[in-house]
Write a protein that holds these residues in place. Sequence first.
Motif, mmCIF file in Angstrom:
data_model
loop_
_atom_site.group_PDB
_atom_site.id
_atom_site.type_symbol
_atom_site.label_atom_id
_atom_site.label_comp_id
_atom_site.label_asym_id
_atom_site.label_seq_id
_atom_site.Cartn_x
_atom_site.Cartn_y
_atom_site.Cartn_z
ATOM 1 N N GLU A 6 0.820 -1.211 0.000
ATOM 2 C CA GLU A 6 0.000 0.000 0.000
ATOM 3 C C GLU A 6 0.852 1.259 0.000
ATOM 4 O O GLU A 6 1.915 1.319 0.629
ATOM 5 C CB GLU A 6 -0.920 0.023 1.228
ATOM 6 C CG GLU A 6 -1.943 -1.101 1.265
ATOM 7 C CD GLU A 6 -2.878 -0.983 2.469
ATOM 8 O OE1 GLU A 6 -2.552 -0.226 3.404
ATOM 9 O OE2 GLU A 6 -3.923 -1.640 2.460
ATOM 10 N N ASP A 7 0.357 2.299 -0.719
ATOM 11 C CA ASP A 7 0.951 3.645 -0.705
ATOM 12 C C ASP A 7 2.461 3.628 -0.955
ATOM 13 O O ASP A 7 3.214 4.357 -0.305
ATOM 14 C CB ASP A 7 0.644 4.339 0.628
ATOM 15 C CG ASP A 7 -0.858 4.451 0.873
ATOM 16 O OD1 ASP A 7 -1.545 5.031 0.027
ATOM 17 O OD2 ASP A 7 -1.341 3.926 1.899
ATOM 18 N N SER A 9 5.834 3.795 -3.783
ATOM 19 C CA SER A 9 6.231 4.360 -5.072
ATOM 20 C C SER A 9 7.356 3.528 -5.669
ATOM 21 O O SER A 9 8.305 3.150 -4.979
ATOM 22 C CB SER A 9 6.705 5.814 -4.900
ATOM 23 O OG SER A 9 5.632 6.636 -4.489
ATOM 24 N N TYR A 25 -1.829 -4.323 -4.826
ATOM 25 C CA TYR A 25 -1.228 -2.989 -4.746
ATOM 26 C C TYR A 25 -2.355 -1.968 -4.596
ATOM 27 O O TYR A 25 -3.283 -1.941 -5.407
ATOM 28 C CB TYR A 25 -0.443 -2.670 -6.012
ATOM 29 C CG TYR A 25 0.782 -3.533 -6.241
ATOM 30 C CD1 TYR A 25 2.035 -3.136 -5.783
ATOM 31 C CD2 TYR A 25 0.692 -4.733 -6.955
ATOM 32 C CE1 TYR A 25 3.160 -3.913 -6.006
ATOM 33 C CE2 TYR A 25 1.810 -5.524 -7.179
ATOM 34 C CZ TYR A 25 3.042 -5.112 -6.704
ATOM 35 O OH TYR A 25 4.158 -5.885 -6.930
ATOM 36 N N THR A 26 -2.272 -1.130 -3.580
ATOM 37 C CA THR A 26 -3.299 -0.115 -3.356
ATOM 38 C C THR A 26 -2.661 1.271 -3.267
ATOM 39 O O THR A 26 -1.710 1.471 -2.500
ATOM 40 C CB THR A 26 -4.082 -0.403 -2.062
ATOM 41 O OG1 THR A 26 -4.649 -1.727 -2.144
ATOM 42 C CG2 THR A 26 -5.208 0.603 -1.865
ATOM 43 N N ARG A 27 -3.169 2.202 -4.084
ATOM 44 C CA ARG A 27 -2.688 3.595 -4.124
ATOM 45 C C ARG A 27 -1.163 3.664 -4.335
ATOM 46 O O ARG A 27 -0.489 4.490 -3.719
ATOM 47 C CB ARG A 27 -3.082 4.336 -2.847
ATOM 48 C CG ARG A 27 -4.592 4.498 -2.671
ATOM 49 C CD ARG A 27 -4.930 5.229 -1.380
ATOM 50 N NE ARG A 27 -4.345 4.565 -0.209
ATOM 51 C CZ ARG A 27 -4.899 3.534 0.407
ATOM 52 N NH1 ARG A 27 -6.045 3.044 0.001
ATOM 53 N NH2 ARG A 27 -4.295 2.972 1.450
ATOM 54 N N CYS A 28 -0.649 2.808 -5.172
ATOM 55 C CA CYS A 28 0.792 2.810 -5.460
ATOM 56 C C CYS A 28 1.077 3.579 -6.745
ATOM 57 O O CYS A 28 0.228 3.702 -7.625
ATOM 58 C CB CYS A 28 1.317 1.376 -5.582
ATOM 59 S SG CYS A 28 1.284 0.470 -4.009
ATOM 60 N N SER A 29 2.289 4.095 -6.852
ATOM 61 C CA SER A 29 2.706 4.848 -8.029
ATOM 62 C C SER A 29 3.832 4.108 -8.740
ATOM 63 O O SER A 29 4.831 3.731 -8.115
ATOM 64 C CB SER A 29 3.183 6.252 -7.598
ATOM 65 O OG SER A 29 3.776 6.934 -8.684
ATOM 66 N N PHE A 45 -4.572 -4.259 -8.648
ATOM 67 C CA PHE A 45 -4.057 -2.901 -8.505
ATOM 68 C C PHE A 45 -5.268 -2.004 -8.287
ATOM 69 O O PHE A 45 -6.160 -1.940 -9.135
ATOM 70 C CB PHE A 45 -3.325 -2.454 -9.777
ATOM 71 C CG PHE A 45 -2.125 -3.284 -10.138
ATOM 72 C CD1 PHE A 45 -0.849 -2.885 -9.751
ATOM 73 C CD2 PHE A 45 -2.268 -4.445 -10.886
ATOM 74 C CE1 PHE A 45 0.262 -3.644 -10.092
ATOM 75 C CE2 PHE A 45 -1.168 -5.214 -11.232
ATOM 76 C CZ PHE A 45 0.097 -4.814 -10.839
ATOM 77 N N CYS A 48 -4.136 2.831 -8.485
ATOM 78 C CA CYS A 48 -2.699 3.025 -8.731
ATOM 79 C C CYS A 48 -2.492 3.914 -9.957
ATOM 80 O O CYS A 48 -3.363 4.015 -10.820
ATOM 81 C CB CYS A 48 -2.015 1.678 -8.950
ATOM 82 S SG CYS A 48 -2.001 0.605 -7.480
ATOM 83 N N CYS A 68 -7.550 2.739 -11.939
ATOM 84 C CA CYS A 68 -6.138 3.090 -12.128
ATOM 85 C C CYS A 68 -6.000 4.108 -13.262
ATOM 86 O O CYS A 68 -6.874 4.237 -14.121
ATOM 87 C CB CYS A 68 -5.318 1.845 -12.455
ATOM 88 S SG CYS A 68 -5.186 0.677 -11.073
#
Length: 197
Positions: A6-7, A9, A25-29, A45, A48, A68
């Motif tokens: 989570e969160d 980059s 994957y949650t709120r990933c860049s 995802f 993301c 996403c």
Amino acid sequence: MTELIEDSSFHNEDWYGEELIDRAYTRCSFRDVDLTEAISRGTVFTECTFGNVRLNASRHVDSAFLRCTFTRCNLFEAEFTGCKLTGSTFHECALRPLRVIGGDWSFVALSGADLRGVTVQGVRMREVDLTGANLTEAVVSDVDLSGAQLHSARFTRCDLRGSDLTALDPTTVELTGAVIAAAQAVVIAQALGLEVR
């Protein structure tokens, strides 16, 4: 056991040929990540962002990309089988040749996308935004396009057999040479205000 991320980059990483199995994957860049020939299976995802990510020849099976955002990503020869992409958005992405078999792409934003020659079969694409998209010589068969935004889309020589065309206004799209079944011809004729007997 699903691995939760989570969160986070990821920047300038080489994931060439990586196997992403049962991850979430949650709120990933993801920015400038090389996912060429990567495989995802059962991976989710959520919300993301993908920027300048290379997904060339990647394979995705029973995975999900929920809400996403893809910006300037390369999906050359990517394949999605039984995947869910509801609510996702594509901006300035290279999307051809792309192959999508089954799954749910409802509410996906593909306005202005170059989708020439792509293959989309048996996919749920309710309320998808294909405004101004170019689907020349694409295969869009057995696809649920109900409620789709299709204004100014180009379906020249596109195979549309078996797809739901109830949202299609034949006066606002390009249909020259498109292939449809007899039952779909009735739907289009009715959309033109004709009475079929």
